[in-house]
Design an enzyme around this catalytic site. Structure first.
Site, PDB file in Angstrom:
ATOM      1  N   ARG A  75     -16.611  -6.820  22.264  1.00  0.00           N
ATOM      2  CA  ARG A  75     -17.005  -6.350  20.940  1.00  0.00           C
ATOM      3  C   ARG A  75     -16.773  -4.860  20.947  1.00  0.00           C
ATOM      4  NH1 ARG A  75     -21.064  -2.373  19.214  1.00  0.00           N
ATOM      5  NH2 ARG A  75     -21.677  -2.895  17.086  1.00  0.00           N
TER       6      ARG A  75
ATOM      7  N   ARG B 272     -36.200  -3.230  18.865  1.00  0.00           N
ATOM      8  CA  ARG B 272     -35.679  -3.397  20.220  1.00  0.00           C
ATOM      9  C   ARG B 272     -36.797  -3.588  21.244  1.00  0.00           C
ATOM     10  NH1 ARG B 272     -30.977   1.381  20.166  1.00  0.00           N
ATOM     11  NH2 ARG B 272     -29.933   0.679  18.255  1.00  0.00           N
TER      12      ARG B 272
ATOM     13  N   ASP C 184     -17.441  -1.307  19.584  1.00  0.00           N
ATOM     14  CA  ASP C 184     -18.353  -0.467  18.817  1.00  0.00           C
ATOM     15  C   ASP C 184     -17.549   0.426  17.867  1.00  0.00           C
ATOM     16  OD1 ASP C 184     -21.062   0.650  18.397  1.00  0.00           O
ATOM     17  OD2 ASP C 184     -20.198   2.454  19.288  1.00  0.00           O
TER      18      ASP C 184
ATOM     19  N   HIS D  82     -29.090  -4.892  16.430  1.00  0.00           N
ATOM     20  CA  HIS D  82     -29.790  -3.736  16.995  1.00  0.00           C
ATOM     21  C   HIS D  82     -29.741  -2.525  16.070  1.00  0.00           C
ATOM     22  CE1 HIS D  82     -25.578  -3.195  17.913  1.00  0.00           C
ATOM     23  NE2 HIS D  82     -25.796  -1.926  18.194  1.00  0.00           N
ATOM     24  N   ASP D  83     -28.881  -2.571  15.043  1.00  0.00           N
ATOM     25  CA  ASP D  83     -28.742  -1.450  14.111  1.00  0.00           C
ATOM     26  C   ASP D  83     -29.514  -1.643  12.809  1.00  0.00           C
ATOM     27  OD1 ASP D  83     -27.081   0.289  15.593  1.00  0.00           O
ATOM     28  OD2 ASP D  83     -25.325  -0.907  15.105  1.00  0.00           O
TER      29      ASP D  83
ATOM     30  N   HIS E 206     -16.605   7.398  21.898  1.00  0.00           N
ATOM     31  CA  HIS E 206     -17.314   8.545  22.461  1.00  0.00           C
ATOM     32  C   HIS E 206     -17.865   8.150  23.829  1.00  0.00           C
ATOM     33  CE1 HIS E 206     -20.152   6.184  19.979  1.00  0.00           C
ATOM     34  NE2 HIS E 206     -20.982   6.370  20.990  1.00  0.00           N
TER      35      HIS E 206
ATOM     36  N   GLY F 215     -36.878  -3.163  31.952  1.00  0.00           N
ATOM     37  CA  GLY F 215     -36.516  -3.914  33.147  1.00  0.00           C
ATOM     38  C   GLY F 215     -35.696  -5.170  32.953  1.00  0.00           C
TER      39      GLY F 215
ATOM     40  N   GLU G 237     -16.736  -3.924  15.159  1.00  0.00           N
ATOM     41  CA  GLU G 237     -17.822  -3.502  14.264  1.00  0.00           C
ATOM     42  C   GLU G 237     -17.214  -2.792  13.062  1.00  0.00           C
ATOM     43  OE1 GLU G 237     -21.874  -0.744  14.091  1.00  0.00           O
ATOM     44  OE2 GLU G 237     -20.340  -0.339  15.608  1.00  0.00           O
TER      45      GLU G 237
ATOM     46  N   ASP H  49       0.806  -1.231   0.000  1.00  0.00           N
ATOM     47  CA  ASP H  49       0.000   0.000   0.000  1.00  0.00           C
ATOM     48  C   ASP H  49       0.831   1.268   0.000  1.00  0.00           C
ATOM     49  OD1 ASP H  49      -2.591  -0.949  -0.184  1.00  0.00           O
ATOM     50  OD2 ASP H  49      -2.710  -1.365   1.952  1.00  0.00           O
TER      51      ASP H  49
ATOM     52  N   ASP I 290     -34.350   0.928  14.735  1.00  0.00           N
ATOM     53  CA  ASP I 290     -34.347   1.488  16.081  1.00  0.00           C
ATOM     54  C   ASP I 290     -35.424   2.566  16.215  1.00  0.00           C
ATOM     55  OD1 ASP I 290     -33.697   2.806  18.463  1.00  0.00           O
ATOM     56  OD2 ASP I 290     -31.970   3.829  17.572  1.00  0.00           O
TER      57      ASP I 290
END
Length: 626
Positions: free
Chosen positions: A343, A519, A345, A447-448, A261, A186, A374, A48, A515
């Site tokens: 994992r 969920r 994010d 979840h995404d 973040h 809960g 991810e 590269d 979302d």
């Protein structure tokens, strides 16, 4: 018809398919027409750091004739350093130079102006955890799985506790235009522990938990305190007990690390003065001030994708790296508490300095811990931060969430068009190191994304707002069709190289768009038992066969709505045949496979296997059956 002098997928042309280990010798063979009067062949390799027009020349030797019309040229090549290599071939003739480049699907064509071939070279010391190979992942959004009903001390008073477990999560903006994500159903860690028997019945070997650390939203991707479990989920003791109990069921637990973040409502930023700490938003003297990137203190700062409640962290800051990956850092703390890995994010937004340090910390604490990233694209050749990333070369990730496979499965099963499916699969298998492939997280929904059954059988939600998504559900007819398509998609998912990952409730037939509609709380007592039984059967079938741990992938056919491929390990083989069409079909078999045993939807008949419409068969060939 094109003449094919080289095929990178064929071991007659490249002695080892796929990525190459540092210091390993690979043999290239190029076959050319005799009437080209070729006088020499060269392998042109560049890394590269070199521009496309450059490269290092490696000259072949003439090997032999093939009949009267073809000749073979050969070269042994040994890469010495990990990295990404790009290569092509030059053939010299009395009439000039002929180039062999990649025309797609590994096929090399003469003078076709294709792309260079990719060769991934990984570290000779690179290994990934054996415990996940051949296993099954189950992804849990902790607030929405199961509640133990236990009392929880220290829960902030601004949280809305839901008792209507069948309802959809809050999504409408408040009077200030914000969606607070402050309603909770809960689910907790003790509840997950109570359901370990259920997860074992599915064949699960790994639980992946979405964030569990203290945060002030239900998704918890706005971390408030990395050192504490969110009070609604339980305590550090609850996590340790879950991990210990899960081990008894042969299950490990991995955690979601959100390190690009934090939340603005956190110990570290403390925008709303919720915490006793001196946050970066409050003072330049805060010990966390260097973690953040202020353009104009305190109100103008870099945030994740411009979302101001998620201030972006400077992941190269030494104090932040030490906080996460130091001897007493967060990475090691939760491994010591019982977690089996992490994992990461948005791993593609974490710089090399951070990832290098994180791997060293994790592997120093537990060499068998998993690091899963991810990355939505091909992780072997992705560029970010202005340079090629090296996630999969041995110094950073063990593996990634496999979105390319997910897209291939969803696209085929939804559309019924098989053409191009195996090219998408083979591209990843060629580019990724084999030890990465063996622990790929092969999901068809997370979840995404919208729920898998909704993506397969419902209308697309692209360019549709939340109002539309909240009102739209599958009709009874669409749902019934969706169940059939889910069976096909999951069977493919469970038989491809890598590790299938079930997003909680997909096996129960949960539907919903993006979302937060993907969920909802798990429908205990109202599951689609047909699908649950199907997933159990798939899990048991997979768990009992070594071929799924490290078996090779061999494409057989892809035409119209029919797809077939083989998984092979030693003399054990299975063939997967998918009939995505609307009519029953009989798939003709070679004599060898006519002696196989059919599972799931297939029925052996004469010289083939009969497969009903919208279904799939697995044929098994074992050593003692041949």
């Amino acid at each position: 018809m094109f003449y094919i002098p080289f095929n990178s997928h064929n071991t007659l042309h490249k002695s080892k398919f796929g990525a190459i280990k540092q210091g390993e010798t690979v043999t290239f063979n190029v076959v050319l027409p005799r009437d080209m009067k070729c006088t020499g062949v060269a392998l042109v390799v560049r890394n590269d750091r070199e521009p496309p027009q450059q490269g290092f020349y490696n000259h072949f030797r003439w090997l032999r004739m093939e009949g009267d019309s073809e000749e073979w040229w050969t070269l042994d090549y040994t890469p010495t350093e990990p990295g990404l290599c790009w290569y092509r071939f030059e053939c010299y003739t009395p009439w000039g130079v002929n180039h062999i480049t990649n025309f797609g699907n590994g096929i090399g064509i003469l003078n076709a102006f294709g792309k260079e071939f990719q060769m991934t070279v990984y570290s000779k010391d690179f290994s990934t955890p054996d415990w996940l190979k051949g296993g099954i992942i189950y992804q849990i959004f902790p607030d929405r799985f199961y509640s133990s009903g236990s009392d929880k001390p220290g829960v902030p008073g601004d949280r809305v506790i839901r008792t209507d477990l069948n309802a959809e999560p809050f999504w409408r903006p408040d009077e200030n235009g914000r969606v607070k994500n402050n309603d909770y159903f809960g689910g907790d860690l003790a509840g997950i522990k109570e359901k370990l028997g259920y997860l074992q019945s599915l064949g699960v070997s790994c639980i992946y938990l979405n964030p569990i650390f203290e945060a002030n939203s239900n998704h918890r991707y706005d971390t408030a305190d990395y050192s504490k479990i969110d009070p609604l989920l339980g305590s550090e003791k609850d996590l340790t007990e879950l991990c210990k109990e899960a081990e008894k069921y042969g299950i490990k637990v991995i955690l979601d690390g959100v390190f690009s973040h934090t939340g603005d409502d956190s110990v570290y930023f403390n925008k709303y003065s919720r915490y006793d700490s001196l946050g970066a938003y409050q003072s330049r003297e805060s010990k966390y001030f260097g973690w953040y990137k202020f353009e104009h203190f305190p109100d103008k700062y870099d945030s994740w994708w411009g979302i101001d409640i998620l201030p972006e962290v400077n992941e190269t800051d030494d104090s932040f790296i030490d906080f996460i990956s130091g001897e007493n850092g967060i990475a090691k703390k939760w491994l010591k508490a019982g977690a089996g890995g992490w994992r990461l994010d948005v791993a593609d937004e974490l710089p090399d300095k951070f990832l290098d340090s994180f791997r060293k910390a994790v592997k120093a604490q537990d060499s068998d811990a998993l690091i899963l990233g991810e990355v939505w694209e091909d992780a072997s050749n992705k560029c970010s931060y202005g340079e090629r990333r090296r996630y999969l070369l041995g110094d950073q990730l063990d593996s990634v969430m496999n979105y390319p496979f997910a897209d291939a499965v969803i696209s085929f099963v939804r559309s019924g068009a098989a053409e191009g499916f195996t090219d998408k699969i083979m591209t990843i298998l060629e580019n990724y190191p084999p030890q990465v492939v063996n622990v790929l997280m092969n999901h068809i929904g997370t979840h995404d994304t919208a729920r898998a059954i909704t993506r397969l059988a419902g209308e697309s939600c692209e360019n549709r707002g939340r109002e539309w998504q909240s009102e739209k559900a599958l009709t009874a007819e669409e749902y019934a069709r969706g169940v059939k398509l889910m069976k096909i998609a999951s069977l493919i998912q469970f038989t491809l190289p890598g590790v299938p990952s079930i997003y909680y409730g997909d096996e129960a037939g949960m539907q919903g768009y993006k979302d937060p509609f993907n969920r909802k709380f798990y429908p205990w007592g109202n599951e689609n038992e047909e699908l649950v039984s199907w997933y159990r059967a798939l899990g048991n079938f997979r768990r009992e066969r070594k071929v799924f741990a490290d078996g090779s992938f061999v494409p057989v056919s892809e035409k119209d709505s029919c797809l077939a491929y083989i998984r092979k390990s030693g003399k054990d083989e299975i063939m997967v045949i998918i009939n995505r069409g609307e009519r029953d079909m009989t798939y003709e078999l070679s004599l060898k496979w006519q002696r196989a045993k059919a599972y799931f939807s297939g029925e052996m008949c004469g010289g083939g296997v009969r497969i009903p419409a919208l279904s799939a068969a697995i044929l098994e060939m074992k050593e003692n059956m041949q």
